[in-house]
Design a protein around this motif. Sequence first.
Motif, short mmCIF file in Angstrom:
data_model
loop_
_atom_site.label_atom_id
_atom_site.label_comp_id
_atom_site.label_asym_id
_atom_site.label_seq_id
_atom_site.Cartn_x
_atom_site.Cartn_y
_atom_site.Cartn_z
N ALA A 260 0.84 -1.20 0.00
CA ALA A 260 0.00 0.00 0.00
C ALA A 260 0.87 1.25 0.00
O ALA A 260 1.97 1.26 0.53
CB ALA A 260 -0.91 0.01 1.22
N GLU B 97 -4.88 2.64 3.48
CA GLU B 97 -5.99 3.02 4.36
C GLU B 97 -5.51 3.42 5.75
O GLU B 97 -6.25 4.04 6.50
CB GLU B 97 -6.95 1.83 4.48
N ARG C 181 -2.57 -1.34 4.22
CA ARG C 181 -4.01 -1.62 4.13
C ARG C 181 -4.46 -1.92 5.57
O ARG C 181 -3.69 -2.39 6.39
CB ARG C 181 -4.28 -2.80 3.22
#
Length: 57
Positions: A17, A23, A40
Motif C-alpha cells: 500500500a 488506508e 491496508r
Amino acid sequence: MSEELKRETLLCPYCKAGPFDGEARTVSARAECLTVTWHRSSCPHYAADRILAGYEA
C-alpha cells in the motif's frame, strides 16, 4: 533552533500500500527523520505496529 526533519514516505513491503491506495499509516520519528509507512487496514504489519504501540490487546 528550528530544523526541519527529513521526511520519508514508504510503501509497506507486505501489502504494497502507498499514499494513494493505503488506508492506514504508521509514523516513526528519529532525531533527523520522520517516516510514514502506508498499509491496508487488514495488513498484518499494521496490526503488529498497533500491538507494539499498545493500541490493541
